[in-house]
Design a protein around this motif. Structure first.
Motif, PDB file in Angstrom:
ATOM      1  N   LEU A  34      -6.100   6.081 -28.562  1.00 47.47           N
ATOM      2  CA  LEU A  34      -5.590   5.393 -29.743  1.00 47.47           C
ATOM      3  C   LEU A  34      -4.454   6.224 -30.317  1.00 47.47           C
ATOM      4  O   LEU A  34      -4.662   7.358 -30.760  1.00 47.47           O
ATOM      5  CB  LEU A  34      -6.699   5.206 -30.770  1.00 47.47           C
ATOM      6  N   ARG A  35      -3.265   5.673 -30.297  1.00 49.13           N
ATOM      7  CA  ARG A  35      -2.072   6.406 -30.725  1.00 49.13           C
ATOM      8  C   ARG A  35      -1.522   5.783 -31.999  1.00 49.13           C
ATOM      9  O   ARG A  35      -1.131   4.625 -32.005  1.00 49.13           O
ATOM     10  CB  ARG A  35      -1.026   6.380 -29.601  1.00 49.13           C
ATOM     11  N   GLN A  36      -1.514   6.555 -33.079  1.00 52.57           N
ATOM     12  CA  GLN A  36      -0.998   6.062 -34.348  1.00 52.57           C
ATOM     13  C   GLN A  36       0.523   6.038 -34.307  1.00 52.57           C
ATOM     14  O   GLN A  36       1.160   7.040 -33.986  1.00 52.57           O
ATOM     15  CB  GLN A  36      -1.485   6.939 -35.495  1.00 52.57           C
ATOM     16  N   VAL A  37       1.117   4.903 -34.612  1.00 50.90           N
ATOM     17  CA  VAL A  37       2.568   4.737 -34.526  1.00 50.90           C
ATOM     18  C   VAL A  37       3.204   4.649 -35.905  1.00 50.90           C
ATOM     19  O   VAL A  37       4.262   5.240 -36.154  1.00 50.90           O
ATOM     20  CB  VAL A  37       2.918   3.496 -33.684  1.00 50.90           C
ATOM     21  N   THR A  38       2.595   3.883 -36.800  1.00 51.22           N
ATOM     22  CA  THR A  38       3.037   3.794 -38.191  1.00 51.22           C
ATOM     23  C   THR A  38       1.808   4.027 -39.058  1.00 51.22           C
ATOM     24  O   THR A  38       0.691   4.121 -38.547  1.00 51.22           O
ATOM     25  CB  THR A  38       3.643   2.408 -38.500  1.00 51.22           C
ATOM     26  N   PRO A  39       1.978   4.118 -40.380  1.00 57.07           N
ATOM     27  CA  PRO A  39       0.792   4.295 -41.221  1.00 57.07           C
ATOM     28  C   PRO A  39      -0.256   3.196 -41.046  1.00 57.07           C
ATOM     29  O   PRO A  39      -1.452   3.445 -41.248  1.00 57.07           O
ATOM     30  CB  PRO A  39       1.378   4.281 -42.644  1.00 57.07           C
ATOM     31  N   ILE A  40       0.172   1.998 -40.641  1.00 54.34           N
ATOM     32  CA  ILE A  40      -0.758   0.873 -40.482  1.00 54.34           C
ATOM     33  C   ILE A  40      -1.086   0.581 -39.022  1.00 54.34           C
ATOM     34  O   ILE A  40      -2.217   0.219 -38.698  1.00 54.34           O
ATOM     35  CB  ILE A  40      -0.173  -0.387 -41.153  1.00 54.34           C
ATOM     36  N   ALA A  41      -0.128   0.739 -38.121  1.00 52.28           N
ATOM     37  CA  ALA A  41      -0.268   0.276 -36.736  1.00 52.28           C
ATOM     38  C   ALA A  41      -0.550   1.419 -35.771  1.00 52.28           C
ATOM     39  O   ALA A  41       0.184   2.419 -35.724  1.00 52.28           O
ATOM     40  CB  ALA A  41       0.998  -0.457 -36.305  1.00 52.28           C
ATOM     41  N   ALA A  42      -1.608   1.239 -34.976  1.00 54.14           N
ATOM     42  CA  ALA A  42      -1.916   2.132 -33.859  1.00 54.14           C
ATOM     43  C   ALA A  42      -1.951   1.290 -32.593  1.00 54.14           C
ATOM     44  O   ALA A  42      -2.140   0.065 -32.638  1.00 54.14           O
ATOM     45  CB  ALA A  42      -3.251   2.836 -34.076  1.00 54.14           C
ATOM     46  N   VAL A  43      -1.786   1.942 -31.445  1.00 50.99           N
ATOM     47  CA  VAL A  43      -1.724   1.206 -30.185  1.00 50.99           C
ATOM     48  C   VAL A  43      -2.698   1.796 -29.182  1.00 50.99           C
ATOM     49  O   VAL A  43      -2.904   3.012 -29.134  1.00 50.99           O
ATOM     50  CB  VAL A  43      -0.284   1.208 -29.612  1.00 50.99           C
ATOM     51  N   MET A  44      -3.303   0.913 -28.395  1.00 50.36           N
ATOM     52  CA  MET A  44      -4.115   1.308 -27.246  1.00 50.36           C
ATOM     53  C   MET A  44      -3.466   0.688 -26.018  1.00 50.36           C
ATOM     54  O   MET A  44      -3.386  -0.541 -25.907  1.00 50.36           O
ATOM     55  CB  MET A  44      -5.560   0.813 -27.390  1.00 50.36           C
ATOM     56  N   LEU A  45      -2.973   1.504 -25.116  1.00 45.88           N
ATOM     57  CA  LEU A  45      -2.261   1.035 -23.937  1.00 45.88           C
ATOM     58  C   LEU A  45      -3.245   0.757 -22.809  1.00 45.88           C
ATOM     59  O   LEU A  45      -3.986   1.645 -22.375  1.00 45.88           O
ATOM     60  CB  LEU A  45      -1.230   2.076 -23.497  1.00 45.88           C
ATOM     61  N   GLU A  46      -3.247  -0.490 -22.336  1.00 49.28           N
ATOM     62  CA  GLU A  46      -4.103  -0.857 -21.215  1.00 49.28           C
ATOM     63  C   GLU A  46      -3.529  -0.301 -19.914  1.00 49.28           C
ATOM     64  O   GLU A  46      -2.314  -0.311 -19.698  1.00 49.28           O
ATOM     65  CB  GLU A  46      -4.231  -2.377 -21.117  1.00 49.28           C
ATOM     66  N   ASN A  47      -4.412   0.147 -19.048  1.00 51.51           N
ATOM     67  CA  ASN A  47      -3.979   0.730 -17.771  1.00 51.51           C
ATOM     68  C   ASN A  47      -3.787  -0.386 -16.740  1.00 51.51           C
ATOM     69  O   ASN A  47      -4.527  -0.497 -15.769  1.00 51.51           O
ATOM     70  CB  ASN A  47      -5.009   1.755 -17.287  1.00 51.51           C
ATOM     71  N   ASN A  48      -2.770  -1.211 -16.981  1.00 52.84           N
ATOM     72  CA  ASN A  48      -2.447  -2.308 -16.061  1.00 52.84           C
ATOM     73  C   ASN A  48      -0.939  -2.353 -15.794  1.00 52.84           C
ATOM     74  O   ASN A  48      -0.286  -3.372 -15.993  1.00 52.84           O
ATOM     75  CB  ASN A  48      -2.945  -3.649 -16.616  1.00 52.84           C
ATOM     76  N   PRO A  49      -0.376  -1.220 -15.345  1.00 50.92           N
ATOM     77  CA  PRO A  49       1.070  -1.198 -15.113  1.00 50.92           C
ATOM     78  C   PRO A  49       1.471  -2.128 -13.973  1.00 50.92           C
ATOM     79  O   PRO A  49       0.681  -2.412 -13.071  1.00 50.92           O
ATOM     80  CB  PRO A  49       1.339   0.266 -14.759  1.00 50.92           C
TER      81      PRO A  49
END
Length: 264
Positions: A11-26
């Motif tokens: 879980l990577r926090q990008v903005t104070p509100i938005a975090a991202v979880m990158l799916e491993n489906n390149p």
């Protein structure tokens, strides 16, 4: 520890509100993978999820554990964004809102343009941005001003317009809508890393599309008005690796539909 893109299963926090979880489906169409966005107001436990991703059990479990999930939103119909909906709903009980009724769960609510969704301390403005697909939708996080763009604008490269229901006229209009939001807005895309200024990248996308469209017009002058899609790709996309030409064919079909509406 601060994670940088790409960071799978983190879980990577990008903005104070938005975090991202990158799916491993390149892949060729997904770049590094599909970004699932988790939106949470400061001090709140519940969150809103945007695009749970494909039917990847581990990815869905990680997102569910970030919850509780009050609401799930869908940017567009493609399977890498929607394939995990039913399993995710089983895990979380979250209602799912989408433009296309087939992706809605536990609610009949769609995503009308301009609606302000107020949920768990968040204010999320719906911004319809069709073109990549007919149902493509962006979300503006009011307050901080960042914009979730789905596949309308990517973190790197340019967007392929789906030849089944994509529309170049709609896409050009959507880019202008995003430009009109003004400068300084962080781009939170469906694939690739976040970008610092939506207006700048949307202007670049618009210039690129207009340049490609001019190249396709020129190709038709040389090859003939009824030239085949593949012939136009080979004439125009000389700057693109040939292994990507099948992907380019989708965008060329959409451009030809725009230039010659009777094209089959």
């Amino acid at each position: 520890m601060t994670h940088a893109h790409p960071a799978y299963a983190q879980l990577r926090q990008v903005t104070p509100i938005a975090a991202v979880m990158l799916e491993n489906n390149p892949g060729m169409m997904t770049l590094d993978g599909t970004n699932t966005w988790i939106l949470r107001a400061p001090g709140r436990e519940e969150c809103v999820v945007v695009d749970p991703g494909d039917a990847d059990e581990e990815h869905l479990r990680r997102i569910a554990e970030v919850g509780p999930v009050a609401l799930t939103l869908i940017t567009h119909r493609h399977h890498d964004h929607t394939g995990g909906i039913d399993r995710f709903v089983e895990m979380t009980g979250s209602p799912v809102r989408a433009v296309d009724p087939q992706f809605r769960r536990h609610t009949d609510a769609g995503l009308p343009d301009g609606e302000l969704i107020e949920e768990v301390g968040l204010a999320i403005r719906v911004l319809r941005t069709p073109g990549h697909t007919k149902d493509s939708t962006s979300f503006v996080i009011e307050g901080e001003g960042s914009v979730l763009t789905g596949d309308t604008i990517l973190g790197r490269g340019t967007t392929v317009l789906d030849s089944t229901d994509g529309d170049l006229g709609d896409y050009l209009s959507s880019l202008r809508v995003l430009i009109d939001l003004g400068s300084g807005r962080t781009v939170l895309p469906g694939h690739g890393p976040e970008l610092p200024d939506l207006q700048v990248v949307a202007e670049q996308y618009l210039a690129h599309r207009e340049e490609r469209l001019a190249q396709v017009r020129d190709a038709l002058e040389v090859l003939g008005h009824d030239a085949a899609v593949r012939a136009v790709v080979e004439h125009v996309y000389t700057d693109v690796d040939e292994k990507l030409w099948p992907v380019a064919e989708q965008s060329v079909r959409v451009q030809l539909d725009y230039l010659r509406p009777s094209h089959e």
